[in-house]
Design a protein around this motif. Structure first.
Motif, PDB file in Angstrom:
ATOM      1  N   ASP A  30       0.749  -1.183   0.175  1.00  0.00           N
ATOM      2  CA  ASP A  30       0.083   0.019   0.050  1.00  0.00           C
ATOM      3  C   ASP A  30       0.849   1.356  -0.088  1.00  0.00           C
ATOM      4  OD1 ASP A  30       1.128  -0.246   2.728  1.00  0.00           O
ATOM      5  OD2 ASP A  30      -1.319  -0.525   2.906  1.00  0.00           O
ATOM      6  N   ASP A  31       1.634   1.427   0.613  1.00  0.00           N
ATOM      7  CA  ASP A  31       3.037   2.129   0.297  1.00  0.00           C
ATOM      8  C   ASP A  31       4.118   2.418  -0.951  1.00  0.00           C
ATOM      9  OD1 ASP A  31       4.276   0.530   1.346  1.00  0.00           O
ATOM     10  OD2 ASP A  31       5.301   1.654   3.389  1.00  0.00           O
ATOM     11  N   PHE A  32       3.483   1.417  -1.555  1.00  0.00           N
ATOM     12  CA  PHE A  32       4.428   1.477  -2.734  1.00  0.00           C
ATOM     13  C   PHE A  32       4.547   2.437  -3.532  1.00  0.00           C
ATOM     14  CE2 PHE A  32       5.654  -0.226  -6.902  1.00  0.00           C
ATOM     15  CZ  PHE A  32       6.914  -0.031  -7.142  1.00  0.00           C
ATOM     16  N   GLY A  49      -1.349   1.696 -10.435  1.00  0.00           N
ATOM     17  CA  GLY A  49      -1.187   0.458  -8.944  1.00  0.00           C
ATOM     18  C   GLY A  49      -2.622   1.404  -8.328  1.00  0.00           C
ATOM     19  N   GLN A  50      -2.417   3.152  -8.086  1.00  0.00           N
ATOM     20  CA  GLN A  50      -2.315   3.658  -7.219  1.00  0.00           C
ATOM     21  C   GLN A  50      -4.095   3.678  -6.704  1.00  0.00           C
ATOM     22  OE1 GLN A  50      -0.223   5.701  -4.954  1.00  0.00           O
ATOM     23  NE2 GLN A  50       0.660   3.302  -5.619  1.00  0.00           N
ATOM     24  N   SER A  51      -4.782   4.214  -6.294  1.00  0.00           N
ATOM     25  CA  SER A  51      -6.238   4.264  -5.848  1.00  0.00           C
ATOM     26  C   SER A  51      -6.654   5.390  -6.555  1.00  0.00           C
ATOM     27  CB  SER A  51      -6.909   4.293  -4.515  1.00  0.00           C
ATOM     28  OG  SER A  51      -6.248   5.937  -4.034  1.00  0.00           O
ATOM     29  N   VAL A  52      -6.257   6.784  -6.914  1.00  0.00           N
ATOM     30  CA  VAL A  52      -6.548   7.655  -7.576  1.00  0.00           C
ATOM     31  C   VAL A  52      -6.550   7.162  -9.225  1.00  0.00           C
ATOM     32  CG1 VAL A  52      -6.054  10.089  -8.621  1.00  0.00           C
ATOM     33  CG2 VAL A  52      -5.342   9.159  -5.814  1.00  0.00           C
ATOM     34  N   GLU A  53      -5.524   6.637  -9.765  1.00  0.00           N
ATOM     35  CA  GLU A  53      -5.971   5.548 -11.411  1.00  0.00           C
ATOM     36  C   GLU A  53      -6.407   5.219 -11.034  1.00  0.00           C
ATOM     37  OE1 GLU A  53      -5.274   3.540 -14.044  1.00  0.00           O
ATOM     38  OE2 GLU A  53      -4.789   2.838 -12.768  1.00  0.00           O
ATOM     39  N   PHE A  54      -6.918   4.014 -10.411  1.00  0.00           N
ATOM     40  CA  PHE A  54      -8.350   3.636 -11.075  1.00  0.00           C
ATOM     41  C   PHE A  54      -9.570   4.499 -10.742  1.00  0.00           C
ATOM     42  CE2 PHE A  54     -11.967   1.294  -9.183  1.00  0.00           C
ATOM     43  CZ  PHE A  54     -11.968   0.045  -9.666  1.00  0.00           C
ATOM     44  N   ALA A  55      -9.848   5.591  -9.593  1.00  0.00           N
ATOM     45  CA  ALA A  55     -10.791   6.180  -9.868  1.00  0.00           C
ATOM     46  C   ALA A  55     -10.715   6.769 -11.052  1.00  0.00           C
ATOM     47  CB  ALA A  55     -10.728   7.406  -8.350  1.00  0.00           C
ATOM     48  N   ARG A  56      -9.670   7.805 -11.266  1.00  0.00           N
ATOM     49  CA  ARG A  56     -10.022   8.464 -13.090  1.00  0.00           C
ATOM     50  C   ARG A  56      -9.901   7.879 -13.709  1.00  0.00           C
ATOM     51  NH1 ARG A  56      -5.285  10.787 -12.247  1.00  0.00           N
ATOM     52  NH2 ARG A  56      -5.674  12.936 -11.653  1.00  0.00           N
ATOM     53  N   ARG A  57      -9.619   6.201 -14.133  1.00  0.00           N
ATOM     54  CA  ARG A  57      -9.786   5.244 -15.373  1.00  0.00           C
ATOM     55  C   ARG A  57     -11.325   4.704 -15.498  1.00  0.00           C
ATOM     56  NH1 ARG A  57      -8.410   0.002 -15.488  1.00  0.00           N
ATOM     57  NH2 ARG A  57      -7.290   0.462 -13.213  1.00  0.00           N
ATOM     58  N   TRP A  58     -11.421   4.478 -13.867  1.00  0.00           N
ATOM     59  CA  TRP A  58     -12.637   4.094 -14.303  1.00  0.00           C
ATOM     60  C   TRP A  58     -14.288   4.955 -14.599  1.00  0.00           C
ATOM     61  CZ3 TRP A  58     -17.952   5.636 -12.145  1.00  0.00           C
ATOM     62  CH2 TRP A  58     -18.662   3.708 -11.933  1.00  0.00           C
ATOM     63  N   LEU A  59     -14.161   6.279 -14.227  1.00  0.00           N
ATOM     64  CA  LEU A  59     -14.790   7.583 -14.516  1.00  0.00           C
ATOM     65  C   LEU A  59     -14.326   7.909 -16.842  1.00  0.00           C
ATOM     66  CD1 LEU A  59     -13.960   9.945 -11.542  1.00  0.00           C
ATOM     67  CD2 LEU A  59     -16.260   9.037 -12.552  1.00  0.00           C
ATOM     68  N   LEU A  60     -13.432   7.566 -16.805  1.00  0.00           N
ATOM     69  CA  LEU A  60     -13.150   7.568 -18.105  1.00  0.00           C
ATOM     70  C   LEU A  60     -13.238   6.708 -18.684  1.00  0.00           C
ATOM     71  CD1 LEU A  60     -11.790   8.950 -20.296  1.00  0.00           C
ATOM     72  CD2 LEU A  60      -9.690   7.218 -19.453  1.00  0.00           C
ATOM     73  N   LEU A  61     -13.565   4.943 -18.522  1.00  0.00           N
ATOM     74  CA  LEU A  61     -13.743   4.119 -19.225  1.00  0.00           C
ATOM     75  C   LEU A  61     -15.335   4.034 -19.254  1.00  0.00           C
ATOM     76  CD1 LEU A  61     -11.305   1.136 -19.014  1.00  0.00           C
ATOM     77  CD2 LEU A  61     -12.299   2.183 -20.596  1.00  0.00           C
ATOM     78  N   ARG A  62     -16.261   4.385 -17.174  1.00  0.00           N
ATOM     79  CA  ARG A  62     -17.757   4.314 -17.524  1.00  0.00           C
ATOM     80  C   ARG A  62     -18.767   5.519 -17.743  1.00  0.00           C
ATOM     81  NH1 ARG A  62     -19.165  -0.306 -18.405  1.00  0.00           N
ATOM     82  NH2 ARG A  62     -20.742   0.558 -17.681  1.00  0.00           N
ATOM     83  N   LYS A  63     -17.673   6.757 -17.207  1.00  0.00           N
ATOM     84  CA  LYS A  63     -18.419   7.574 -17.916  1.00  0.00           C
ATOM     85  C   LYS A  63     -18.119   8.875 -19.185  1.00  0.00           C
ATOM     86  CE  LYS A  63     -21.087   6.994 -14.302  1.00  0.00           C
ATOM     87  NZ  LYS A  63     -22.573   6.515 -14.162  1.00  0.00           N
ATOM     88  N   GLY A 582      12.246  -7.223 -10.403  1.00  0.00           N
ATOM     89  CA  GLY A 582      11.494  -6.908 -11.697  1.00  0.00           C
ATOM     90  C   GLY A 582      10.671  -5.292 -11.382  1.00  0.00           C
ATOM     91  N   LEU A 583      11.133  -4.887 -10.453  1.00  0.00           N
ATOM     92  CA  LEU A 583      10.314  -3.403 -10.680  1.00  0.00           C
ATOM     93  C   LEU A 583      11.590  -2.304 -10.024  1.00  0.00           C
ATOM     94  CD1 LEU A 583       6.888  -4.249  -8.748  1.00  0.00           C
ATOM     95  CD2 LEU A 583       7.671  -3.721 -10.384  1.00  0.00           C
ATOM     96  N   CYS A 584      11.009  -1.241 -10.994  1.00  0.00           N
ATOM     97  CA  CYS A 584      12.522  -0.036 -10.657  1.00  0.00           C
ATOM     98  C   CYS A 584      11.979   0.679  -9.674  1.00  0.00           C
ATOM     99  CB  CYS A 584      11.557   0.633 -11.954  1.00  0.00           C
ATOM    100  SG  CYS A 584      13.018   2.570 -11.551  1.00  0.00           S
ATOM    101  N   SER A 585      12.839   0.423  -8.626  1.00  0.00           N
ATOM    102  CA  SER A 585      12.871   1.457  -7.426  1.00  0.00           C
ATOM    103  C   SER A 585      13.517   2.459  -6.958  1.00  0.00           C
ATOM    104  CB  SER A 585      13.540  -0.081  -6.521  1.00  0.00           C
ATOM    105  OG  SER A 585      14.766  -0.348  -6.746  1.00  0.00           O
ATOM    106  N   GLY A 586      13.912   1.989  -8.064  1.00  0.00           N
ATOM    107  CA  GLY A 586      14.782   4.524  -8.463  1.00  0.00           C
ATOM    108  C   GLY A 586      15.837   4.077  -9.439  1.00  0.00           C
TER     109      GLY A 586
END
Length: 609
Positions: A30-32, A49-63, A582-586
């Protein structure tokens, strides 16, 4: 099954599908913050992976709507007043209802959470179902299990004294509903072509700036500090009284993170292809006695991939994968880890450094392996790597793993066909710093080929050599055998063949073609070295002095286009991206004193954001 026992979904894997067509991707922790930009039809929706990204993408695809860029989910409650329809720009206002409102929540509302100690950025979810005693929501970056249905969680709702309360574990600001919500339709193939250009933005390249602290005096080139009662050294590069560092903006971090994660996924596809291709394994000169072992390692030991790095060139617009012989990758890693302390020593004004997540992610990856036995850390007399080896041992300790340093060849022995340490402890898991090509060469040197029996014959020795340990079927290796393919010199040329038009991959040739005779290149078979600086030649052995020419690198039948931006007259920037499982950490910034170098002359610099 309790929540704690549910399977954790890895980063970027789908946890569930919301509202028929909106995937929710796991963030792993949750803090990554991945800093990997997510785009839908050319519209930036946020960090993967962030919550804001999901909310914006949901609004884009559904609304067919999006909302403005926002610093965090918690800020939405005060700063977000409307959403915009991407097909015509019309604004639809948001109406807020505090938790404990007389207004019952409705489907499609945004549920907003404030900041807290465990949730420093707050949280946002979408209400997808409302019943008398509970609501159901869809979300990202809260829990990381697979959804059992078309929603992430069910939350109790109380109706008390005429007011509605959503009773979640964390406090809730309330919910936000779109006015005239019934006018909004889904975004599908019929209206994608109507998206206004102002909402579709090219992926930003970001800015990387070389900075100086002028007329600053330090007593020594090395500024010392203490970590856990052990003195470390933090190299601050200087030119007389001027001290250098780099500044990068958030867009550059997004660029390097997105590019690195995307390329790593391609790396895994190419690795699979090579491992299962006998012709390529032969061309790679991998001893055929090890083919089965490599394939089994790929099948069984993917989790033992700990840390890796990619190197890039950046010209201010594009990042390009660069074939760079980082012989001292551990030393560069040490510099990346020390950036926070280096920035403090230099008294820089910054939000965070370019490797601020690395330590936390390393500890988590070691914990994830759930190792219950001793890890033997193999070292040699190379003092240059010792600092980083000791740091990695500290990480293991923090992850609850016991470890021992073993100096080769003195600290390990054969005993009843087993390898043991000086205390008689059987070696079962090791972490090593040597590259696999060095280990394969040790294998060839240690064993001689018996032409009559067509097999390998062991030369007698009391103590196990490096290859005896790291190619031992009874020992698990952190950084496993299959990575010998990914790290092979010719790997990038196969990557180029499989993905020839990728914008971040330079042209590569494993074997020089007829056309290559007309291209400047370095031929390692006729290299000249002066203080480890490799001089470039063309195919006709003429020394190249025209730096504006389009240059190619040839490394043991390998040539690669060079993509260069000189930051100073005598140096060249290399961006080293650090991958943890496998994840960029910096990332780190290195400068070569000459464009062609084997890594010994590179300097590393602090980079702040």
């Amino acid at each position: 099954m309790s929540e704690g026992k549910k399977e954790i979904v890895p980063f970027d894997k789908i946890q569930g599908i919301a509202s028929k067509n909106v995937p929710a991707y796991s963030n792993g922790y949750d803090d990554f913050v991945s800093f990997e930009g997510f785009y839908v039809h050319g519209i930036f929706t946020g960090f993967n992976g962030q919550s804001v990204e999901f909310a914006r993408r949901w609004l884009l695809l559904r609304k067919s709507c999006i909302f403005q860029n926002i610093r965090s989910a918690a800020d939405m409650w005060q700063e977000l007043t409307y959403v915009e329809r991407v097909t015509d720009g019309e604004k639809f206002h948001l109406k807020t209802y505090s938790n404990g409102s007389t207004h019952k929540p409705k489907c499609d509302a945004l549920l907003i959470y404030p900041r807290s100690e465990k949730s420093p950025y707050g949280h946002v979810a979408i209400i997808c179902e409302v019943q008398e005693n509970f609501i159901r929501i869809v979300e990202q970056n809260y829990r990381f299990h697979y959804w059992s249905s078309n929603y992430a969680r069910q939350i109790p709702m109380l109706y008390r004294n005429g007011l509605y309360y959503i009773e979640d574990y964390y406090n809730v600001y309330g919910w936000m509903e779109i006015e005239n919500n019934n006018q909004l339709k889904t975004l599908d193939e019929s209206n994608i072509n109507l998206i206004l250009q102002k909402y579709q933005q090219p992926k930003p390249s970001g800015e990387l700036q070389r900075c100086f602290i002028l007329n600053k005096t330090f007593d020594y080139d090395y500024s010392s500090f203490y970590v856990d009662n052990r003195k470390d050294s933090c190299l601050i590069q200087s030119n007389d009284n001027d001290f250098c560092y780099y500044k990068a903006d958030e867009n550059f971090f997004v660029n390097i993170s997105s590019t690195s994660n995307e390329l790593y996924r391609l790396f895994m596809q190419v690795t699979y292809h090579i491992i299962h291709n006998d012709e390529l394994l032969t061309l790679f000169e991998i001893p055929n006695q090890l083919w089965f072992r490599i394939r089994r390692s790929w099948a069984d030991e993917c989790d033992f991939d700990m840390i890796d790095h990619m190197t890039f060139k950046f010209d201010g617009q594009s990042l390009k994968l660069y074939q760079y012989e980082a012989n001292h990758a551990l030393a560069i890693l040490q510099s990346a880890i020390a950036q926070e302390k280096r920035a403090q020593v230099m008294n820089l004004n910054y939000n965070f450094t370019s490797s601020f997540q690395m330590h936390c992610l390393l500890v988590r990856q070691w914990k994830r392996l759930n190792i219950k036995t001793i890890v033997h850390i193999l070292i040699d007399n190379d003092e240059e790597d010792l600092e980083t080896v000791l740091y990695m041992q500290k990480v293991m300790t923090e992850a609850g793993i016991n470890s021992k340093l073993c100096l080769l060849p003195n600290d390990l022995y054969w005993k009843d066909s087993m390898i043991v340490d000086t205390d008689g402890e059987i070696v079962k898991i090791v972490w090593k710093s040597w590259n696999w090509e060095t280990i394969f060469q040790d294998f060839r040197d240690k064993y001689r080929y018996n032409e009559e029996d067509i097999g390998w014959e062991l030369m007698s020795d009391e103590r196990p050599c490096v290859s005896d340990i790291l190619l031992n079927e009874q020992i698990r290796i952190i950084e496993p055998l299959w990575k010998s393919i990914t790290h092979h010199t010719a790997f990038v040329s196969v990557l180029t063949d499989m993905f020839p038009n990728h914008p971040s991959i330079l042209q590569n040739e494993w074997f020089l073609s007829e056309d290559s005779e007309h291209l400047p290149c370095i031929n390692w078979s006729m290299e000249e070295q002066n203080n480890c600086i490799i001089k470039p030649y063309d195919a006709k052995e003429n020394f190249i002095i025209n730096d504006s020419m389009e240059e190619y690198l040839d490394y043991d039948h390998f040539s690669q286009e060079i993509f260069s931006r000189k930051s100073t007259e005598n140096s060249d920037e290399i961006i080293v991206s650090w991958m943890i499982h496998g994840l960029c950490s910096g990332f780190s910034i290195c400068e070569e004193e000459n464009l062609f170098t084997n890594g010994n002359n590179s300097k590393t610099y602090c980079c702040t954001m």
